[in-house]
Design a protein around this motif. Structure first.
Motif, PDB file in Angstrom:
ATOM      1  N   PRO A 111       0.835  -1.120   0.146  1.00  0.00           N
ATOM      2  CA  PRO A 111      -0.097   0.055  -0.054  1.00  0.00           C
ATOM      3  C   PRO A 111       0.813   1.229  -0.103  1.00  0.00           C
ATOM      4  CG  PRO A 111      -0.130  -1.203   2.134  1.00  0.00           C
ATOM      5  CD  PRO A 111       0.477  -2.248   1.171  1.00  0.00           C
ATOM      6  N   MET A 112       1.937   1.242   0.840  1.00  0.00           N
ATOM      7  CA  MET A 112       2.917   2.431   0.653  1.00  0.00           C
ATOM      8  C   MET A 112       3.401   2.675  -0.606  1.00  0.00           C
ATOM      9  SD  MET A 112       6.396   3.116   2.760  1.00  0.00           S
ATOM     10  CE  MET A 112       7.260   1.957   1.679  1.00  0.00           C
ATOM     11  N   VAL A 113       3.894   1.703  -1.479  1.00  0.00           N
ATOM     12  CA  VAL A 113       4.386   2.157  -2.662  1.00  0.00           C
ATOM     13  C   VAL A 113       3.142   2.440  -3.862  1.00  0.00           C
ATOM     14  CG1 VAL A 113       5.354   0.866  -4.794  1.00  0.00           C
ATOM     15  CG2 VAL A 113       6.323   0.604  -2.562  1.00  0.00           C
ATOM     16  N   GLN A 114       1.898   1.750  -3.690  1.00  0.00           N
ATOM     17  CA  GLN A 114       0.899   2.144  -4.498  1.00  0.00           C
ATOM     18  C   GLN A 114       0.611   3.815  -4.239  1.00  0.00           C
ATOM     19  OE1 GLN A 114      -2.053  -0.823  -3.226  1.00  0.00           O
ATOM     20  NE2 GLN A 114      -1.616  -2.132  -4.955  1.00  0.00           N
ATOM     21  N   ASN A 115       0.568   4.110  -2.884  1.00  0.00           N
ATOM     22  CA  ASN A 115       0.290   5.846  -2.696  1.00  0.00           C
ATOM     23  C   ASN A 115       1.312   6.307  -3.086  1.00  0.00           C
ATOM     24  OD1 ASN A 115      -1.254   7.648  -1.235  1.00  0.00           O
ATOM     25  ND2 ASN A 115       0.306   7.738   0.173  1.00  0.00           N
ATOM     26  N   MET A 116       2.589   5.802  -2.993  1.00  0.00           N
ATOM     27  CA  MET A 116       3.713   6.720  -3.406  1.00  0.00           C
ATOM     28  C   MET A 116       3.673   6.990  -5.232  1.00  0.00           C
ATOM     29  SD  MET A 116       7.769   6.172  -2.739  1.00  0.00           S
ATOM     30  CE  MET A 116       7.277   5.257  -1.549  1.00  0.00           C
ATOM     31  N   THR A 117       3.241   5.696  -5.733  1.00  0.00           N
ATOM     32  CA  THR A 117       3.080   5.897  -7.221  1.00  0.00           C
ATOM     33  C   THR A 117       1.785   6.801  -7.590  1.00  0.00           C
ATOM     34  OG1 THR A 117       3.973   3.431  -7.227  1.00  0.00           O
ATOM     35  CG2 THR A 117       2.534   4.506  -9.237  1.00  0.00           C
ATOM     36  N   ARG A 118       0.945   6.831  -6.985  1.00  0.00           N
ATOM     37  CA  ARG A 118      -0.305   7.506  -7.249  1.00  0.00           C
ATOM     38  C   ARG A 118       0.043   9.080  -7.098  1.00  0.00           C
ATOM     39  NH1 ARG A 118      -3.677  10.268  -4.197  1.00  0.00           N
ATOM     40  NH2 ARG A 118      -2.914   9.310  -2.332  1.00  0.00           N
ATOM     41  N   LEU A 119       0.793   9.385  -6.095  1.00  0.00           N
ATOM     42  CA  LEU A 119       1.076  10.724  -5.732  1.00  0.00           C
ATOM     43  C   LEU A 119       1.992  11.400  -6.633  1.00  0.00           C
ATOM     44  CD1 LEU A 119       1.809  10.720  -2.075  1.00  0.00           C
ATOM     45  CD2 LEU A 119      -0.029  12.066  -3.215  1.00  0.00           C
ATOM     46  N   ARG A 120       2.963  10.465  -7.070  1.00  0.00           N
ATOM     47  CA  ARG A 120       4.085  10.866  -8.165  1.00  0.00           C
ATOM     48  C   ARG A 120       3.283  10.998  -9.407  1.00  0.00           C
ATOM     49  NH1 ARG A 120       7.124   5.933 -10.307  1.00  0.00           N
ATOM     50  NH2 ARG A 120       5.072   5.822 -11.388  1.00  0.00           N
ATOM     51  N   ASP A 121       2.445  10.084  -9.751  1.00  0.00           N
ATOM     52  CA  ASP A 121       1.736  10.197 -11.219  1.00  0.00           C
ATOM     53  C   ASP A 121       1.021  11.619 -11.047  1.00  0.00           C
ATOM     54  OD1 ASP A 121       2.787   7.627 -12.093  1.00  0.00           O
ATOM     55  OD2 ASP A 121       1.109   6.709 -11.920  1.00  0.00           O
ATOM     56  N   ALA A 122       0.231  11.788  -9.967  1.00  0.00           N
ATOM     57  CA  ALA A 122      -0.519  13.056 -10.147  1.00  0.00           C
ATOM     58  C   ALA A 122       0.260  14.510 -10.138  1.00  0.00           C
ATOM     59  CB  ALA A 122      -1.304  12.955  -8.869  1.00  0.00           C
ATOM     60  N   MET A 123       1.601  14.305  -9.359  1.00  0.00           N
ATOM     61  CA  MET A 123       2.396  15.518  -9.241  1.00  0.00           C
ATOM     62  C   MET A 123       2.950  15.597 -10.821  1.00  0.00           C
ATOM     63  SD  MET A 123       6.030  16.239  -7.501  1.00  0.00           S
ATOM     64  CE  MET A 123       6.852  15.038  -8.293  1.00  0.00           C
ATOM     65  N   GLU A 124       3.595  14.653 -11.712  1.00  0.00           N
ATOM     66  CA  GLU A 124       4.137  14.821 -12.760  1.00  0.00           C
ATOM     67  C   GLU A 124       2.889  15.027 -13.925  1.00  0.00           C
ATOM     68  OE1 GLU A 124       5.539  10.976 -14.059  1.00  0.00           O
ATOM     69  OE2 GLU A 124       7.416  11.133 -12.756  1.00  0.00           O
ATOM     70  N   GLN A 125       1.627  14.671 -13.707  1.00  0.00           N
ATOM     71  CA  GLN A 125       0.774  15.109 -14.619  1.00  0.00           C
ATOM     72  C   GLN A 125       0.434  16.558 -14.475  1.00  0.00           C
ATOM     73  OE1 GLN A 125      -0.756  13.413 -17.072  1.00  0.00           O
ATOM     74  NE2 GLN A 125      -1.325  15.270 -17.818  1.00  0.00           N
ATOM     75  N   GLN A 126       0.201  17.169 -13.264  1.00  0.00           N
ATOM     76  CA  GLN A 126       0.226  18.439 -13.034  1.00  0.00           C
ATOM     77  C   GLN A 126       1.264  19.407 -13.377  1.00  0.00           C
ATOM     78  OE1 GLN A 126      -1.735  19.573  -9.035  1.00  0.00           O
ATOM     79  NE2 GLN A 126      -2.225  17.403  -8.857  1.00  0.00           N
ATOM     80  N   LEU A 127       2.415  18.926 -13.212  1.00  0.00           N
ATOM     81  CA  LEU A 127       3.453  19.717 -13.850  1.00  0.00           C
ATOM     82  C   LEU A 127       3.360  19.875 -15.300  1.00  0.00           C
ATOM     83  CD1 LEU A 127       6.421  18.555 -11.541  1.00  0.00           C
ATOM     84  CD2 LEU A 127       5.446  20.604 -11.766  1.00  0.00           C
ATOM     85  N   LEU A 128       2.930  18.807 -15.977  1.00  0.00           N
ATOM     86  CA  LEU A 128       2.861  18.799 -17.363  1.00  0.00           C
ATOM     87  C   LEU A 128       1.788  19.741 -17.848  1.00  0.00           C
ATOM     88  CD1 LEU A 128       3.451  14.916 -18.255  1.00  0.00           C
ATOM     89  CD2 LEU A 128       4.849  16.664 -18.757  1.00  0.00           C
ATOM     90  N   ASP A 129       0.693  19.542 -17.132  1.00  0.00           N
ATOM     91  CA  ASP A 129      -0.327  20.215 -17.350  1.00  0.00           C
ATOM     92  C   ASP A 129      -0.208  22.010 -17.311  1.00  0.00           C
ATOM     93  OD1 ASP A 129      -1.879  18.212 -18.010  1.00  0.00           O
ATOM     94  OD2 ASP A 129      -2.857  18.115 -15.993  1.00  0.00           O
TER      95      ASP A 129
END
Length: 274
Positions: free
Chosen positions: A256-274
């Motif tokens: 669950p820790m890695v899944q949450n870290m992955t979710r946060l990373r993907d969200a941050m990368e997408q917002q930066l790209l946007d």
């Protein structure tokens, strides 16, 4: 503040802090002493060792505590080379942590022949390149598992397999990957693996070297014979206890820790790209 420098150090996890605080509230002896306080200290040391061993999937006797990953890397490199009667051939990559690069530069000054492997366009060291540079006097290869600056994960399964085919010791600096990536001890043919506590949410100043039973090391620190003679010196018991506590927590919460870290990373990368 949003803290984004966990590859340099992670904040102290509550599990580690509570375990260290509890230890420091009781009278603690030296783990090498045979009286009651010493035996209790040894119990704390052994429990922490089991926690780190279980995270990595090895027997606790294969865990050697150090002052950090820099010492673990140095112990692996100089410990193996120190057992030799004559200089030989060693290999590492140009993208390693300075504690590996500087150790290999010292080996070079001591007369060993060093091959500095280049990475390809994707930042990886290929097993084919390692195979090409193998020679009859090669005795050690050191390649990190995950790079702390680029995030590139090295194909250590293939690199380790090449080393095993040639009877060469394989060391990997796994500081950035343990606790974040799944580690299959059988599929990762590394003979020596360096770990760091403070990259996992444990305290600074504590690390470990995991080794195969067949590896013999020439110790860098001699004296009282602690850590089965591999690293003398009174252990940093509060730090080791914190390391063991966070290792036990990660072992139970990794998915669950890695899944949450992955979710946060993907969200941050997408917002930066946007």
């Amino acid at each position: 503040m949003i803290y984004l420098d966990h590859n340099a150090t992670s904040s102290l996890h509550v599990e580690a802090a509570e375990a260290m605080h509890a230890l420091m509230q009781e009278p603690t002896g030296n783990p090498a002493s045979v009286h009651g306080p010493g035996r209790r200290a040894r119990q704390h040391l052994d429990q922490a060792r089991r926690g780190v061993a279980n995270l990595f999937g090895v027997h606790e006797s294969l865990v050697c505590f150090t002052s950090g990953a820099t010492e673990a890397n140095n112990l692996a490199i100089f410990g193996v080379s120190g057992r030799r009667d004559a200089p030989g051939h060693v290999m590492t990559s140009r993208i390693e942590h300075p504690s590996v690069l500087e150790a290999f530069r010292r080996l070079e000054r001591l007369g060993h022949r060093v091959t500095w492997l280049d990475c390809d366009g994707s930042g990886r060291i290929s097993p084919e390149s390692l195979q090409r540079h193998m020679s009859t006097d090669t005795f050690l290869v050191s390649i990190m598992h995950a790079n702390n600056e680029t995030g590139v994960i090295q194909p250590i399964e293939g690199l380790g397999a090449v080393c095993r085919d040639h009877g060469v010791w394989f060391h990997t600096d796994a500081v950035q990957s343990i606790g974040r990536l799944p580690w299959d001890r059988e599929a990762m043919p590394a003979d020596l693996v360096s770990l760091s506590s403070h990259k996992l949410g444990g305290p600074m100043g504590v690390g470990a070297l995991i080794m195969n039973r067949s590896v013999a090391l020439d110790p860098m620190l001699v004296g009282g014979g602690q850590e089965r003679g591999r690293r003398s010196g009174t252990p940093n018991l509060p730090g080791i206890v914190g390391f063991g506590a966070v290792a036990r927590w990660i072992d139970g919460q990794r998915l669950p820790m890695v899944q949450n870290m992955t979710r946060l990373r993907d969200a941050m990368e997408q917002q930066l790209l946007d």
